[in-house]
Design a protein around this motif. Structure first.
Motif, PDB file in Angstrom:
ATOM      1  N   ILE A 228       0.814 -11.102  -4.275  1.00  0.00           N
ATOM      2  CA  ILE A 228       0.018  -9.876  -4.359  1.00  0.00           C
ATOM      3  C   ILE A 228       0.431  -9.104  -5.607  1.00  0.00           C
ATOM      4  CG2 ILE A 228      -0.586  -7.703  -3.229  1.00  0.00           C
ATOM      5  CD1 ILE A 228       0.060  -9.016  -0.548  1.00  0.00           C
ATOM      6  N   LEU A 229       1.722  -9.025  -5.835  1.00  0.00           N
ATOM      7  CA  LEU A 229       2.242  -8.251  -6.965  1.00  0.00           C
ATOM      8  C   LEU A 229       1.894  -8.872  -8.308  1.00  0.00           C
ATOM      9  CD1 LEU A 229       5.785  -7.245  -5.616  1.00  0.00           C
ATOM     10  CD2 LEU A 229       3.615  -6.029  -5.406  1.00  0.00           C
ATOM     11  N   ASN A 230       1.801 -10.217  -8.355  1.00  0.00           N
ATOM     12  CA  ASN A 230       1.472 -10.837  -9.653  1.00  0.00           C
ATOM     13  C   ASN A 230      -0.037 -11.025  -9.858  1.00  0.00           C
ATOM     14  OD1 ASN A 230       0.658 -13.158  -8.259  1.00  0.00           O
ATOM     15  ND2 ASN A 230       2.494 -14.338  -8.765  1.00  0.00           N
ATOM     16  N   GLY A 231      -0.831 -10.551  -8.896  1.00  0.00           N
ATOM     17  CA  GLY A 231      -2.286 -10.569  -9.071  1.00  0.00           C
ATOM     18  C   GLY A 231      -2.985 -11.837  -8.633  1.00  0.00           C
TER      19      GLY A 231
ATOM     20  N   LYS B  13       0.821  -1.210   0.000  1.00  0.00           N
ATOM     21  CA  LYS B  13       0.000   0.000   0.000  1.00  0.00           C
ATOM     22  C   LYS B  13       0.859   1.265   0.000  1.00  0.00           C
ATOM     23  CE  LYS B  13      -3.977   0.552   0.657  1.00  0.00           C
ATOM     24  NZ  LYS B  13      -5.102   0.873  -0.270  1.00  0.00           N
ATOM     25  N   LYS B  14       1.962   1.235   0.738  1.00  0.00           N
ATOM     26  CA  LYS B  14       2.858   2.392   0.755  1.00  0.00           C
ATOM     27  C   LYS B  14       3.414   2.667  -0.639  1.00  0.00           C
ATOM     28  CE  LYS B  14       4.524   2.250   5.552  1.00  0.00           C
ATOM     29  NZ  LYS B  14       5.688   1.924   6.424  1.00  0.00           N
ATOM     30  N   GLU B  15       3.788   1.598  -1.327  1.00  0.00           N
ATOM     31  CA  GLU B  15       4.327   1.747  -2.672  1.00  0.00           C
ATOM     32  C   GLU B  15       3.266   2.298  -3.624  1.00  0.00           C
ATOM     33  OE1 GLU B  15       7.619   0.867  -3.983  1.00  0.00           O
ATOM     34  OE2 GLU B  15       7.972   1.170  -1.854  1.00  0.00           O
ATOM     35  N   LEU B  16       2.051   1.813  -3.513  1.00  0.00           N
ATOM     36  CA  LEU B  16       0.970   2.278  -4.386  1.00  0.00           C
ATOM     37  C   LEU B  16       0.629   3.745  -4.109  1.00  0.00           C
ATOM     38  CD1 LEU B  16      -1.435  -0.820  -4.375  1.00  0.00           C
ATOM     39  CD2 LEU B  16       0.291  -0.193  -6.081  1.00  0.00           C
ATOM     40  N   LYS B  17       0.679   4.127  -2.824  1.00  0.00           N
ATOM     41  CA  LYS B  17       0.384   5.521  -2.464  1.00  0.00           C
ATOM     42  C   LYS B  17       1.438   6.482  -2.994  1.00  0.00           C
ATOM     43  CE  LYS B  17      -2.389   4.789   1.707  1.00  0.00           C
ATOM     44  NZ  LYS B  17      -2.455   4.957   3.192  1.00  0.00           N
ATOM     45  N   SER B  18       2.635   5.956  -3.258  1.00  0.00           N
ATOM     46  CA  SER B  18       3.699   6.805  -3.802  1.00  0.00           C
ATOM     47  C   SER B  18       3.497   7.069  -5.292  1.00  0.00           C
ATOM     48  CB  SER B  18       5.065   6.154  -3.583  1.00  0.00           C
ATOM     49  OG  SER B  18       5.231   5.012  -4.421  1.00  0.00           O
ATOM     50  N   GLY B  19       2.464   6.469  -5.874  1.00  0.00           N
ATOM     51  CA  GLY B  19       2.150   6.706  -7.275  1.00  0.00           C
ATOM     52  C   GLY B  19       2.524   5.586  -8.214  1.00  0.00           C
ATOM     53  N   LYS B  20       3.085   4.515  -7.696  1.00  0.00           N
ATOM     54  CA  LYS B  20       3.480   3.392  -8.547  1.00  0.00           C
ATOM     55  C   LYS B  20       2.275   2.516  -8.884  1.00  0.00           C
ATOM     56  CE  LYS B  20       8.200   2.944  -6.777  1.00  0.00           C
ATOM     57  NZ  LYS B  20       9.166   2.037  -6.104  1.00  0.00           N
ATOM     58  N   ALA B  21       2.333   1.895 -10.063  1.00  0.00           N
ATOM     59  CA  ALA B  21       1.371   0.852 -10.400  1.00  0.00           C
ATOM     60  C   ALA B  21       1.825  -0.442  -9.725  1.00  0.00           C
ATOM     61  CB  ALA B  21       1.302   0.670 -11.912  1.00  0.00           C
ATOM     62  N   LEU B  22       0.882  -1.377  -9.555  1.00  0.00           N
ATOM     63  CA  LEU B  22       1.216  -2.639  -8.890  1.00  0.00           C
ATOM     64  C   LEU B  22       2.364  -3.349  -9.596  1.00  0.00           C
ATOM     65  CD1 LEU B  22       0.221  -4.331  -6.472  1.00  0.00           C
ATOM     66  CD2 LEU B  22      -1.187  -5.627  -8.079  1.00  0.00           C
ATOM     67  N   SER B  23       2.375  -3.282 -10.928  1.00  0.00           N
ATOM     68  CA  SER B  23       3.415  -3.960 -11.710  1.00  0.00           C
ATOM     69  C   SER B  23       4.784  -3.303 -11.554  1.00  0.00           C
ATOM     70  CB  SER B  23       3.023  -3.984 -13.188  1.00  0.00           C
ATOM     71  OG  SER B  23       2.866  -2.660 -13.673  1.00  0.00           O
ATOM     72  N   GLU B  24       4.819  -2.084 -11.025  1.00  0.00           N
ATOM     73  CA  GLU B  24       6.080  -1.361 -10.876  1.00  0.00           C
ATOM     74  C   GLU B  24       6.690  -1.503  -9.483  1.00  0.00           C
ATOM     75  OE1 GLU B  24       5.161   2.389 -13.884  1.00  0.00           O
ATOM     76  OE2 GLU B  24       4.582   2.528 -11.765  1.00  0.00           O
ATOM     77  N   VAL B  25       5.954  -2.113  -8.564  1.00  0.00           N
ATOM     78  CA  VAL B  25       6.445  -2.243  -7.196  1.00  0.00           C
ATOM     79  C   VAL B  25       7.613  -3.217  -7.164  1.00  0.00           C
ATOM     80  CG1 VAL B  25       5.881  -2.955  -4.838  1.00  0.00           C
ATOM     81  CG2 VAL B  25       4.199  -1.701  -6.212  1.00  0.00           C
ATOM     82  N   ASP B  26       8.697  -2.816  -6.522  1.00  0.00           N
ATOM     83  CA  ASP B  26       9.913  -3.638  -6.447  1.00  0.00           C
ATOM     84  C   ASP B  26      10.454  -3.562  -5.027  1.00  0.00           C
ATOM     85  OD1 ASP B  26      12.295  -4.982  -6.820  1.00  0.00           O
ATOM     86  OD2 ASP B  26      13.295  -3.264  -7.764  1.00  0.00           O
ATOM     87  N   PHE B  27      10.602  -4.722  -4.384  1.00  0.00           N
ATOM     88  CA  PHE B  27      11.084  -4.751  -3.014  1.00  0.00           C
ATOM     89  C   PHE B  27      12.570  -5.088  -2.927  1.00  0.00           C
ATOM     90  CE2 PHE B  27       6.494  -5.396  -2.182  1.00  0.00           C
ATOM     91  CZ  PHE B  27       6.316  -4.271  -1.391  1.00  0.00           C
TER      92      PHE B  27
END
Length: 327
Positions: free
Chosen positions: A92-95, A68-82
């Protein structure tokens, strides 16, 4: 049947069930030490189920918050990288699971734990809601704990003193000094696992400004010294209270796990200074399940050190339980 097996496997991966040994082991130690009061098998199973639900729910809540923090920063789910720990929140990231699905699972897990807590409140007494209340407050605070470098402390308190004292009280109706003493060592080793994880995820945490306890020490080298202090304090606690008579002499058999601690120190140092390292699990290091698949995904560098830190606490608890039971 194949779909059923896949769903189970996905659920285990989603909730990071491979970390369950960290809560099952202190439960086992507490259960063994409670045998003098002959607790009922039903009570034992219910305490274990409640602990598992809280543990898996907390794992999943942590991933949910980070996504959720990553998404709130403006990233799309596919762009989240840990970062280096690239299997974090993978499903979660792959749907495979939506965030709505995840919230429902977290709610279900915590609800089961709450119902078990109500049951023990009825049969065991007022200390149960006190312990549950403190645990609940800490779980609510936990998502904000990284602002104050205290996430590791909260988890150590939950899976050390609160888990063990709560389980013992639920089974025996008593607060045990011995259990409290041992829970300090278990809490320290739990913190050591989280600290090990944070050292390996240093770059990502710095990038997203996640204030782990590890980052208080400014450098990875200093963080490793802090890791050693945590582990040595866990052993010193046992040695001191054994020598002063509060713990049974057999508790010193926990020192058998020292080679795992030494290997952890060596390996985590290699993580900083040596990049091309071969990881060879040995029988005395404890279980390192699914190792061949881990090698295929090139996650040995993380899982080897994670398993060492996890197994250190796991075997510490198992040995303490069995050694004192056979006294």
């Amino acid at each position: 049947m194949e779909n059923y097996k896949k769903n189970i496997a996905d659920f285990f991966e989603l909730t990071r069930a491979y970390s369950l040994l960290m809560s099952i082991a202190p439960w086992f130690l507490t259960f063994i030490w409670a045998q003098i009061y002959l607790p009922s098998p039903l009570s034992a199973l219910l305490t274990l189920l409640g602990i598992i639900c809280v543990h898996l729910g907390t794992n999943l809540l942590d991933d949910y918050i980070d996504v959720k923090k990553e998404l709130k920063s403006g990233k799309a789910l596919s762009e989240v990288d840990f970062g280096a720990i690239n299997n974090k929140a993978k499903l979660i990231l792959n749907g495979t699971y939506t965030l709505n699905n995840v919230i429902k699972i977290i709610t279900a897990l915590y609800s089961i734990a709450a119902l078990i807590g109500i049951y023990f409140t009825i049969i065991a007494g007022a200390w149960i809601p006190v312990i549950i209340g403190i645990t609940g407050i800490l779980c609510i605070i936990y998502p904000h704990a990284t602002k104050y470098y205290s996430g590791e402390l909260i988890v150590a308190l939950i899976f050390g003193p609160l888990l063990m004292s709560g389980t013992y009280y639920a089974l025996c109706g008593l607060i045990s000094t011995r259990i409290l003493i041992m829970s300090i060592s278990v809490g320290l080793l739990t913190a050591a696992l989280l600290h090990t994880h944070a050292i390996m995820d240093w770059e990502y945490d710095c990038r997203v400004r996640k204030n782990t306890f590890c980052r208080l020490f400014k450098t990875k080298e200093n963080a490793i010294y802090a890791l050693k202090v945590m582990v040595w304090l866990a052993y010193i606690n046992v040695i001191f209270y054994t020598m002063t008579g509060f713990l049974h002499p057999n508790t010193l058999y926990t020192l058998i796990t020292l080679p795992i601690a030494v290997e952890l120190f060596k390996s985590i140092k290699d993580y900083i200074y040596i990049k091309d390292v071969k990881f060879i699990p040995r029988f005395w290091m404890g279980p390192m399940e699914d190792w061949e698949n881990i090698k295929k995904t090139h996650m040995e560098f993380f899982m080897y050190r994670f398993y060492l830190a996890r197994n250190l606490c796991f075997l510490f608890c198992i040995i303490a339980g069995i050694a004192c039971y056979l006294k």
